[in-house]
Design a protein around this motif. Structure first.
Motif, short mmCIF file in Angstrom:
data_model
loop_
_atom_site.label_atom_id
_atom_site.label_comp_id
_atom_site.label_asym_id
_atom_site.label_seq_id
_atom_site.Cartn_x
_atom_site.Cartn_y
_atom_site.Cartn_z
N SER A 340 2.11 -10.46 -15.99
CA SER A 340 2.10 -9.09 -15.47
C SER A 340 2.51 -9.06 -14.01
O SER A 340 3.26 -8.17 -13.59
N ILE A 341 1.99 -10.02 -13.24
CA ILE A 341 2.34 -10.04 -11.81
C ILE A 341 3.85 -10.24 -11.65
O ILE A 341 4.50 -9.53 -10.88
N TRP A 342 4.40 -11.16 -12.39
CA TRP A 342 5.84 -11.44 -12.26
C TRP A 342 6.69 -10.27 -12.74
O TRP A 342 7.65 -9.87 -12.08
N ARG A 343 6.32 -9.71 -13.90
CA ARG A 343 7.09 -8.56 -14.43
C ARG A 343 7.11 -7.44 -13.41
O ARG A 343 8.12 -6.79 -13.18
N ASN A 344 5.93 -7.26 -12.78
CA ASN A 344 5.84 -6.17 -11.82
C ASN A 344 6.59 -6.43 -10.53
O ASN A 344 6.83 -5.50 -9.76
N GLN A 345 6.96 -7.67 -10.25
CA GLN A 345 7.80 -7.92 -9.07
C GLN A 345 9.13 -7.23 -9.27
O GLN A 345 9.67 -6.61 -8.36
N ILE A 346 9.62 -7.31 -10.50
CA ILE A 346 10.91 -6.68 -10.81
C ILE A 346 10.73 -5.16 -10.87
O ILE A 346 11.51 -4.39 -10.31
N ASN A 347 9.64 -4.76 -11.50
CA ASN A 347 9.35 -3.35 -11.67
C ASN A 347 9.20 -2.64 -10.31
O ASN A 347 9.79 -1.59 -10.08
N LEU A 348 8.42 -3.25 -9.42
CA LEU A 348 8.19 -2.63 -8.11
C LEU A 348 9.48 -2.57 -7.29
O LEU A 348 9.75 -1.58 -6.63
N LEU A 349 10.27 -3.62 -7.41
CA LEU A 349 11.52 -3.66 -6.65
C LEU A 349 12.50 -2.60 -7.19
O LEU A 349 13.08 -1.83 -6.43
N GLU A 350 12.61 -2.55 -8.51
CA GLU A 350 13.59 -1.63 -9.11
C GLU A 350 13.20 -0.17 -8.94
O GLU A 350 14.03 0.70 -8.96
N ASN A 351 11.89 0.06 -8.82
CA ASN A 351 11.45 1.45 -8.72
C ASN A 351 11.05 1.87 -7.31
O ASN A 351 10.37 2.88 -7.12
N THR A 352 11.49 1.10 -6.34
CA THR A 352 11.24 1.48 -4.95
C THR A 352 11.94 2.82 -4.69
O THR A 352 13.13 2.94 -4.97
N GLY A 353 11.16 3.79 -4.23
CA GLY A 353 11.73 5.11 -3.95
C GLY A 353 11.73 6.03 -5.16
O GLY A 353 12.05 7.21 -5.04
N ASN A 354 11.37 5.55 -6.30
CA ASN A 354 11.37 6.39 -7.50
C ASN A 354 10.04 7.14 -7.63
O ASN A 354 9.05 6.62 -8.13
N LEU A 355 10.04 8.37 -7.13
CA LEU A 355 8.78 9.12 -7.07
C LEU A 355 8.25 9.50 -8.45
O LEU A 355 7.07 9.74 -8.64
N GLU A 356 9.16 9.57 -9.41
CA GLU A 356 8.74 9.97 -10.76
C GLU A 356 7.91 8.87 -11.43
O GLU A 356 6.85 9.12 -11.97
N LYS A 357 8.44 7.65 -11.34
CA LYS A 357 7.78 6.54 -12.03
C LYS A 357 6.58 5.98 -11.25
O LYS A 357 5.66 5.42 -11.82
N SER A 358 6.64 6.12 -9.91
CA SER A 358 5.64 5.45 -9.08
C SER A 358 4.21 5.86 -9.43
O SER A 358 3.30 5.05 -9.39
N ASP A 359 4.05 7.14 -9.80
CA ASP A 359 2.70 7.62 -10.11
C ASP A 359 2.09 6.90 -11.30
O ASP A 359 0.90 6.69 -11.37
N LYS A 360 2.96 6.54 -12.25
CA LYS A 360 2.48 5.83 -13.44
C LYS A 360 2.18 4.38 -13.08
O LYS A 360 1.19 3.82 -13.50
N ILE A 361 3.07 3.80 -12.29
CA ILE A 361 2.98 2.36 -11.99
C ILE A 361 1.70 2.02 -11.22
O ILE A 361 1.00 1.07 -11.54
N TYR A 362 1.37 2.85 -10.22
CA TYR A 362 0.26 2.44 -9.35
C TYR A 362 -1.10 2.55 -10.07
O TYR A 362 -2.09 2.02 -9.62
N TRP A 391 5.49 1.04 -1.28
CA TRP A 391 4.32 0.97 -2.18
C TRP A 391 2.97 0.96 -1.44
O TRP A 391 1.92 1.14 -2.07
N THR A 392 3.00 0.79 -0.12
CA THR A 392 1.73 0.69 0.60
C THR A 392 0.81 1.90 0.38
O THR A 392 -0.37 1.73 0.07
N PRO A 393 1.31 3.16 0.54
CA PRO A 393 0.39 4.30 0.32
C PRO A 393 -0.18 4.31 -1.11
O PRO A 393 -1.32 4.72 -1.31
N TYR A 394 0.62 3.83 -2.07
CA TYR A 394 0.12 3.79 -3.46
C TYR A 394 -0.99 2.74 -3.59
O TYR A 394 -1.93 2.91 -4.36
N TYR A 395 -0.84 1.69 -2.81
CA TYR A 395 -1.87 0.65 -2.80
C TYR A 395 -3.20 1.26 -2.34
O TYR A 395 -4.25 1.04 -2.93
#
Ligand code: ATP
Ligand code: MG
Length: 462
Positions: A340-362, A391-395
């Motif tokens: 999960s941690i590794w998959r999310n490295q790609i996920n977080l990178l690819e969705n940087t700036g994506n306000l639609e998806k970010s709410d689900k991811i965090y 991603w910091t504010p989502y953190y």
């Protein structure tokens, strides 16, 4: 030697065994730590009582467990466990006779080692290093040292007991134990202890992957991870434990990352925080996974039907785990976290700036661990700074959410406990009523009379 650092539980176990007519001593890491003035993390007791006899002495407060050999755990609540081992012997030549308890395979490796020894001297000879074979009778306050362990403590040396070739062949794990103690205690290895390791290190591949998982955890998660890494690298054993990283060992960027992560784990340990195996593996093998993804992406680009990112990630994960699992059996729950941690490295990178998806991811449970990991990487991979900033504010939000969840759970737990207590109180009241009845019953009266008569006949009545 600071005997006040001895645990009451360990003292009780020794005393109770001695009072039951057995010999009992403290031995191993706890004595080593006491001699160094450190508080031991656990206590091992060595006795001439068989596991069954020990179990009889401590009855329901103990359990016999049989890993490679039978030992008894005496339980004192929580994780306060005293390990009691019966004297064992190493003096018989290894046999492959099916009637023998001391069985060795073709390579001389001990498969079962259950011959009980008759004496403390025999027991000391089957231990691994002289500094691990010092015994203490805490009741008599006497130390017993049959192999020059105290001398080696004084000279800060790790010296294997017996013929190194035989002892390493019997149990190859002793080679990594030697390196572990060197890292942990900052002791050096005697020449006879270190020299054969270079030749025999490949025998480690014959050790069960379940045991190796445990040994690797001990090497890296208990406060001396960085020193363990460095000494394992010096002996070229690190690439046996983590075959995937072979190509990265002369990459300074990789080494800086590992050094920083292991140092952080060592600091956490010093602060009494727990280190988790998934973090270790995630750190150690991430570069291998990342390179696999990169290479597959390059290949996929030149294909008529490019492979999806999901498929590439899956293939890359499978490739890392199929190699590593052969060496260390990674439990499913640990593997799931790493993935999960590794998959999310790609996920977080690819969705940087994506306000639609970010709410689900965090809101995902693994989000914070993945973010922490990305922050760690960002120290060495500056291009990640932008993602970390996004991603910091989502953190922060995720942390607030988790705190809220925890508070709610704590409240529910308190409530349940309160309910349980009131129920118990009610029961106790009923019970004490019954007890009163029982105490005054005719039968009890007769018992008391008989007891009084007996005491009188023995002249005990005052
Ligand atoms: P730690 O502080 O890391 O627990 P330790 O010395 O207590 O170090 P354990 O694995 O708890 O290590 O083992 C307890 C004792 O059992 C050792 O000190 C040693 O005497 C003996 N021992 C453990 N493993 C082996 C082995 N593979 N071969 C021989 N003796 C061993
Ligand atoms: Mg120990």
């Amino acid at each position: 030697m600071e005997l006040s650092l001895l645990s009451k539980a360990a003292m009780n176990v020794v005393r109770k065994l001695q009072d039951s007519g057995f010999k009992a001593y403290l031995v191993g890491g706890c004595i080593r730590d006491l001699l160094l003035g450190k508080r031991p993390k656990d206590f091992d007791v060595s006795t001439d009582a068989t596991p069954e006899q020990v179990h009889k002495v401590f009855s329901s407060n103990s359990r016999i467990i049989g890993r490679r050999f039978k030992i008894v755990h005496v339980l004192f609540g929580g994780d306060n466990i005293i390990e009691v081992t019966t004297f064992r012997s190493n003096s018989e030549p290894p046999k492959t006779n099916k009637y023998s308890n001391r069985v060795s395979g073709d390579s001389g490796m001990l498969i079962r080692d259950n011959v009980y020894g008759k004496s403390i001297v025999q027991d000391s000879l089957r231990r691994d290093f002289t500094i691990n074979a010092i015994y203490l009778d805490p009741v008599k306050k006497e130390l017993y040292d049959f192999n020059g362990g105290l001398y080696d403590m004084l000279h800060e040396t790790i010296d294997i007991i017996g013929d190194p070739l035989v002892r390493y062949a019997e149990d190859p794990v002793r080679m990594i134990r030697a390196l572990r103690f060197s890292a942990k205690l900052s002791f050096r290895l005697s020449k006879r202890t270190s020299a054969p390791i270079h030749e025999l290190k490949n025998n480690l591949l014959a050790v069960s992957n379940a045991r190796m998982f445990e040994e690797v955890n001990k090497l890296f998660l208990s406060g001396h991870g960085l020193d363990s890494f460095n000494i394992l690298k010096e002996y070229h054993i690190i690439e046996l434990l983590f075959p995937g990283i072979k190509d990265f060992l002369d990459n300074q960027n990789y080494l800086n990352f590992i050094e920083y992560a292991l140092k952080s784990s060592d600091i956490r340990y010093a602060e009494n925080k727990r280190n988790m195996p998934h973090f270790l593996y995630a750190v150690m093998l991430f570069s291998v996974f990342n390179r696999n993804v990169f290479e597959l992406r390059m290949t996929s680009r030149s294909m008529i039907n490019p492979v999806s990112t999901d498929e590439i990630v899956k293939l890359s994960l499978d490739s890392v785990f199929s190699v590593q699992d052969k060496i260390t059996a990674i439990p499913m729950a640990v593997a799931d976290n790493i993935k999960s941690i590794w998959r999310n490295q790609i996920n977080l990178l690819e969705n940087t700036g994506n306000l639609e998806k970010s709410d689900k991811i965090y809101q995902k449970l693994i989000f914070r661990a993945a973010f922490d990991f990305m922050t760690l990487r960002a120290r060495f991979e500056p291009f990640l700074a932008q993602s970390v900033a996004f991603w910091t504010p989502y953190y922060e939000k995720s942390k607030a959410l988790a705190d809220k969840r925890k508070k709610l759970l704590d409240e529910q737990k308190q409530e349940r406990l309160k309910r349980k207590l009131t129920k118990k109180k009610g029961k106790d009241q009923k019970k004490s009523g019954k007890e009163f009845e029982r105490v005054t019953s005719e039968e009890r009266k007769k018992q008391l009379e008989r007891a009084r008569a007996w005491r009188k006949s023995m002249n005990l009545e005052v």
